[in-house]
Design an enzyme around this catalytic site. Sequence first.
Site, PDB file in Angstrom:
ATOM      1  CD  GLN A 124      -2.924   1.234   2.196  1.00  0.00           C
ATOM      2  OE1 GLN A 124      -3.674   0.268   2.135  1.00  0.00           O
ATOM      3  NE2 GLN A 124      -3.154   2.259   2.990  1.00  0.00           N
ATOM      4  CD  GLU A 125       6.157   3.061   2.826  1.00  0.00           C
ATOM      5  OE1 GLU A 125       5.999   2.236   3.741  1.00  0.00           O
ATOM      6  OE2 GLU A 125       7.156   3.801   2.744  1.00  0.00           O
TER       7      GLU A 125
END
Length: 385
Positions: free
Chosen positions: A247-248
Site C-alpha cells: 500500500q505504501e
Amino acid sequence: MQRTLFQDVHEDFRASFRTFLEREVRGEEDRYGDWERAGIVPREVFARAGAGGFLGMAVPERYGGAGADDFRFNLIVGEETQLAGVGGVGLGMTVHNDVCLPYFLRYCTEEQRARWLPGIASGELITAIAMTEPGIGSDLASMVTRARREGDEYVLDGTKTFITNGINADLVIVAAKTDPSERHHGISLLVLERGMEGFTRGRKLEKIGQHAQDTAELSFAAVRVPAENLLGEEGEGFRYLVSNLPQERLSIAGSAVAAAEAALSWTLDYVRERRAFGQPIGSFQSSRFTLAQARTELDIARVFVDRCVEALGADELSAEEAAMAKWWCTELQGRLIDACVQLHGGYGYMQEYPIARAYADARVTRIYGGANEIMKEIIGRSLGL
Ligand SMILES: Cc1cc2nc3c(=O)[nH]c(=O)nc-3n(C[C@H](O)[C@H](O)[C@H](O)COP(=O)(O)OP(=O)(O)OC[C@H]3O[C@@H](n4cnc5c(N)ncnc54)[C@H](O)[C@@H]3O)c2cc1C
C-alpha cells in the site's frame, strides 16, 4: 483517457479536498511558500484537514472517522496535493493516511484504538514511522535500535533518521530489535508518544527538495515505553512491515503519476505562450514529440496504477505488482519532469516556477519507500531468479 476507478462519492470528496487546498494551503498569500521556507507545515493544517474529513478516512465511525476503508479516497489526497504543487503537505498526509494508519487499524488492541484512533482521525495526533537508521536503510533486518523488556516496559535505545513528519509527529511507530540474536523475527513495533523521557528530535534535515516536509532524525536514550504501546505481537514487526509495504508503494506510485501530470499541464501552458524564432516553442516538432511521449506514458502509467488500486481494494495486490508500480512510475516522474524543465529553458531552473520545485521534489521518490533497485530485486525474485 477516461478513468473508471472513481464513483460520484469520490469525485465529491476530490472537489471538497481541492477547495480545502485552495483555502488552507495555497491561499492568496502563498502560505505554502512560507512553509517551504520554514521547512515545516504548521500542525494546525493537520487539524483542519482532520476536521474536513481528509485524514484517517478509514478510521471506524465510532472513533471519529468516516469508516471509509477505501484506498481511492487516500489516492485522491495524494493526487490533489501533487496537482496543486504542494507535495510537502501531500507527503505528510499520505504518510499519515496510507503508511501509518493501517498499522493502527490492524494491530491495535481495543484499548489502543480508543486511545489513538480519534486523534489520528481529527489530525490532533500526527503519525510517523521510523524504520531507517543512520547505518541501515534497505537492509532493515540489520537494524540496531534495541528495545529490551524490563517488567511492564521496554527500554528503547537507538537512532532513526530521514523520518517523515519527524518534528510534527505525536505518535511514532518505531521498529526495534527485541531479540538481537534474530534478524527478521527479532523486530517489534513500538508506539512512541510525544514527551516520553529520553525521546529527542534532532534538527530538521536540510534536503534538496520537499522543503516543507519536516524530515528529521530521532534519538532514543533509554526511553521507557510501556508494554501496552507494543503494536501486535512481539517479534512480528518485520512481517507487519512487509504486509503494509504494497500500500505504501502504491501510494508513492499514485502521487508520482499525479506529480508528472501536473508538470505536463504547466509545461503545455508554457510552451503555448513562449515563442522563439517567431513561433510557440510547443510547435517545434521536437517539443511535440517530447510532450506526445509524456502524454502517452502518463496515460499508460495511470491505467496500471488504477488497476493496482482495484487489486488492493480486493485484497489481491501482490508485493511484486506494487514494486512494479513504484519503480516504474517514479522513474517516469523523474524522466518526464526533467524533460519539462528542459522545455521551460532557463525559467525551468528558477525557484519561482513550480516546475523547478517539482524537479527537486521528485528525486527522492526513486529512493524512499524502498529504493528502486530493491523493487527490481522483489520482482526478480518472484521470477524465481
Ligand atoms: C525525504 C526522505 C523521507 C524518508 N522518510 C522515511 C520515513 O518516514 N521512515 C523511514 O523509516 N525511512 C524514511 N526514509 C528512508 C528511506 O526509506 C531510505 O533512504 C531508503 O530505504 C534507502 O535506504 P538508505 O538511504 O539507507 O540507502 P542504502 O540502503 O544504503 O542504499 C544505497 C544504494 O544502494 C542500493 N542497494 C542497497 N541494497 C541493494 C541491493 N541488495 N541490490 C542492489 N542495490 C542495493 C540502493 O538501491 C541505493 O541505490 C526517507 C528518506 C528520505 C530521503
